[in-house]
Design a protein around this motif. Sequence first.
Motif, short mmCIF file in Angstrom:
data_model
loop_
_atom_site.label_atom_id
_atom_site.label_comp_id
_atom_site.label_asym_id
_atom_site.label_seq_id
_atom_site.Cartn_x
_atom_site.Cartn_y
_atom_site.Cartn_z
N GLY A 103 0.81 -1.22 0.00
CA GLY A 103 0.00 0.00 0.00
C GLY A 103 0.84 1.27 0.00
O GLY A 103 0.39 2.31 -0.47
N LYS A 114 19.36 -3.73 -14.00
CA LYS A 114 19.42 -4.64 -12.84
C LYS A 114 20.37 -4.11 -11.76
O LYS A 114 20.26 -4.48 -10.61
CB LYS A 114 19.90 -6.03 -13.27
CG LYS A 114 18.88 -6.80 -14.10
CD LYS A 114 17.59 -7.02 -13.34
CE LYS A 114 16.47 -7.51 -14.23
NZ LYS A 114 15.14 -7.19 -13.68
N ARG A 167 12.81 1.09 -9.08
CA ARG A 167 11.69 0.34 -9.68
C ARG A 167 10.59 1.31 -10.04
O ARG A 167 10.42 2.33 -9.36
CB ARG A 167 11.14 -0.67 -8.66
CG ARG A 167 12.02 -1.91 -8.48
CD ARG A 167 11.92 -2.80 -9.69
NE ARG A 167 12.93 -3.85 -9.70
CZ ARG A 167 14.16 -3.70 -10.18
NH1 ARG A 167 14.57 -2.53 -10.64
NH2 ARG A 167 14.99 -4.71 -10.18
N GLY A 183 4.10 1.65 -8.70
CA GLY A 183 2.76 1.69 -9.29
C GLY A 183 2.64 0.81 -10.50
O GLY A 183 1.59 0.74 -11.12
N PHE A 184 3.77 0.08 -10.80
CA PHE A 184 3.72 -0.86 -11.94
C PHE A 184 3.97 -2.28 -11.44
O PHE A 184 4.75 -2.48 -10.51
CB PHE A 184 4.81 -0.49 -12.96
CG PHE A 184 4.28 0.29 -14.14
CD1 PHE A 184 3.93 1.62 -13.99
CD2 PHE A 184 4.11 -0.32 -15.37
CE1 PHE A 184 3.44 2.34 -15.07
CE2 PHE A 184 3.61 0.40 -16.47
CZ PHE A 184 3.27 1.73 -16.31
N LYS A 196 -1.63 -10.14 -14.33
CA LYS A 196 -0.64 -10.19 -15.43
C LYS A 196 -1.29 -9.55 -16.65
O LYS A 196 -1.00 -9.88 -17.77
CB LYS A 196 -0.21 -11.63 -15.67
CG LYS A 196 0.50 -12.23 -14.43
CD LYS A 196 1.62 -11.34 -13.90
CE LYS A 196 2.18 -11.79 -12.56
NZ LYS A 196 3.02 -10.73 -11.91
C1 SDX Z 1 -0.54 -3.52 -4.11
O1 SDX Z 1 -1.42 -8.35 -3.75
C2 SDX Z 1 -2.25 -7.41 -3.89
O2 SDX Z 1 -3.40 -7.61 -4.24
C3 SDX Z 1 -1.74 -6.03 -3.56
C4 SDX Z 1 -2.67 -4.86 -3.91
C5 SDX Z 1 -3.89 -4.84 -3.04
O3 SDX Z 1 -4.93 -4.33 -3.49
O4 SDX Z 1 -3.81 -5.27 -1.87
O5 SDX Z 1 -3.04 -4.95 -5.27
C6 SDX Z 1 -1.98 -3.52 -3.69
O6 SDX Z 1 0.30 -3.81 -3.31
C7 SDX Z 1 -0.20 -3.21 -5.55
C8 SDX Z 1 1.34 -3.28 -5.83
C9 SDX Z 1 1.97 -1.95 -5.39
N1 SDX Z 1 3.44 -2.06 -5.45
C10 SDX Z 1 4.16 -1.37 -6.37
O7 SDX Z 1 3.67 -0.71 -7.28
C11 SDX Z 1 5.67 -1.49 -6.20
C12 SDX Z 1 6.33 -1.70 -7.55
N2 SDX Z 1 5.99 -3.06 -8.02
C13 SDX Z 1 6.96 -4.11 -7.77
O8 SDX Z 1 7.67 -3.98 -6.58
C14 SDX Z 1 6.39 -5.51 -8.07
O9 SDX Z 1 5.80 -5.44 -9.30
C15 SDX Z 1 5.42 -6.15 -7.09
C16 SDX Z 1 6.00 -6.22 -5.71
C17 SDX Z 1 4.13 -5.43 -7.08
C18 SDX Z 1 5.15 -7.57 -7.60
O10 SDX Z 1 6.33 -8.25 -7.56
P1 SDX Z 1 6.43 -9.75 -8.13
O11 SDX Z 1 5.17 -10.24 -8.74
O12 SDX Z 1 7.04 -10.54 -7.03
O13 SDX Z 1 7.33 -9.57 -9.34
P2 SDX Z 1 8.87 -9.84 -9.27
O14 SDX Z 1 9.43 -8.97 -8.18
O15 SDX Z 1 9.08 -11.30 -9.24
O16 SDX Z 1 9.35 -9.23 -10.66
C19 SDX Z 1 9.25 -9.99 -11.85
C20 SDX Z 1 10.17 -9.26 -12.82
C21 SDX Z 1 11.56 -9.01 -12.23
O17 SDX Z 1 12.47 -8.91 -13.31
P3 SDX Z 1 13.36 -10.26 -13.67
O18 SDX Z 1 14.09 -10.62 -12.40
O19 SDX Z 1 12.32 -11.28 -14.11
O20 SDX Z 1 14.26 -9.77 -14.79
O21 SDX Z 1 9.61 -7.97 -13.09
C22 SDX Z 1 10.50 -6.97 -12.61
C23 SDX Z 1 11.43 -7.64 -11.62
O22 SDX Z 1 12.66 -6.96 -11.56
N3 SDX Z 1 9.66 -5.95 -11.99
C24 SDX Z 1 9.82 -4.65 -12.14
C25 SDX Z 1 8.77 -4.06 -11.42
N4 SDX Z 1 8.02 -5.01 -10.86
C26 SDX Z 1 8.57 -6.19 -11.20
N5 SDX Z 1 10.75 -3.94 -12.83
C27 SDX Z 1 10.61 -2.58 -12.77
N6 SDX Z 1 9.63 -1.93 -12.11
C28 SDX Z 1 8.70 -2.65 -11.44
N7 SDX Z 1 7.71 -2.03 -10.76
#
Ligand code: SDX
Length: 392
Positions: free
Chosen positions: A230, A260, A265, A268-269, A275
């Motif tokens: 959040g 990397k 990061r 919000g993405f 997905k």
């Molecule tokens: C909420 O779960 C819920 O329902 C939550 C929520 C709710 O209503 O309760 O929806 C609310 O928490 C929404 C999410 C808000 N958080 C953010 O916006 C923070 C930024 N997002 C990331 O930290 C990330 O996308 C997460 C934490 C939201 C999800 O992480 P995942 O699914 O564990 O994805 P991952 O970390 O395994 O990443 C997969 C790949 C990685 O690259 P590779 O290692 O495969 O090369 O995607 C990349 C990551 O580096 N990646 C991003 C990224 N998010 C993932 N790269 C750049 N920017 C990003 N935001």
Amino acid sequence: LTGAITLDPGYKNSGSCKSAITFLDGEEGILRYRGYSIEELAENSNFLEVAYLIIFGELPTQDQIEKFETDIRKHTLVNEEMKNIIDGFPKNAHPMGVLSSLTCALTAFNPGVVNVENDEKMYEAICKTMGKFLVIATWTYRKAKGYPLNYYDNTKPYVDNFLRLMFELPTGPYTINKTVLNAIDKLFILHADHEQNCSTSTVRMVGSSHAGLFASISSGVSALWGPLHGGANQAVLEMLEEIEKDGGDADKYLAKAKDKNDPFRLMGFGHRVYKNFDPRARIIKKAADEVLAELGVNDPILKIAKDLEEKALKDEYFVARNLYPNVDFYSGIIYRALGIPTEMFTVMFAIGRLPGWIAQWKEMRVNKEPIGRPRQVYVGEPLRSFKKMNER
Ligand code: SDX
């Protein structure tokens, strides 16, 4: 209260669970509360009605919603001694830390909220939580601003009270702007529940030990605070402000997000489950356009957000990883236009998520789920003998 779900014999809560509250399809970008689509609810309902639906399982009749609001109003006064607790915090304390502490402290003044052994006690605990949490959440803002703490007005509706509790000053009456009120109501609806996300799973886990409702909600507030959850709505605004200060170059920050070696990061993405597009982000983005136009706000941050989104959605790195805007990407822009300070954005999320936390906690207790006890895969050392100091 909604009936219990029969659990398979020998069901052990290892962290996953059966729930009848929210359906979420990450591939299709579908979100439904008790079978109703988020799009229909955001368009046709209001936050207190949606809270009733999520907690009790059905859209309320006129009598039911009036009774619910009346019963909440019986508990909107917060014990005056709670002010001694909030006065102990420094003014610059983050509101989420203050809110988590105050929520747990409510147990001291409402011990009955711990034992909810029957429907009546459970219902009273729910009304107490809906009433008191809103008040203390706004107190975190009032405290930070050095304003006097306001009281809930039992003659006014729930979300109207949120705005008054936040912004009404002793120097004169606060005039409710209908555009602001409707936008806040819609944002609360969109945040009301989201299946087994990090903070909701925390609330269920803590509640599974039969810790009280206030203590369980307090743990959910702490989990929600994190910038990966959040706290992202605050982090999005801080990111957009940094990009604006740095000349508004979206390409530079997209490159940083893909590097990397760079911890940056794109806040919000991305999403653990969606997905595809987060259906809430679509609705909030439309609301952001409408609210800023109606309020006549020309916010350069919105332009940077749209530029960033447009470029990311065409960028191979983000497309390949299914990284789309989530609920937090646009919500902060609306909050900012509505005059909500950045450090209060995650408190807004908590107020919206409260009915979901309550409903999930109630479901877990009504189902008499066993205490949560996730298992692990042990990858440490095999058995070995103790070594004396001179042998190490
Ligand atoms: C909420 O779960 C819920 O329902 C939550 C929520 C709710 O209503 O309760 O929806 C609310 O928490 C929404 C999410 C808000 N958080 C953010 O916006 C923070 C930024 N997002 C990331 O930290 C990330 O996308 C997460 C934490 C939201 C999800 O992480 P995942 O699914 O564990 O994805 P991952 O970390 O395994 O990443 C997969 C790949 C990685 O690259 P590779 O290692 O495969 O090369 O995607 C990349 C990551 O580096 N990646 C991003 C990224 N998010 C993932 N790269 C750049 N920017 C990003 N935001």
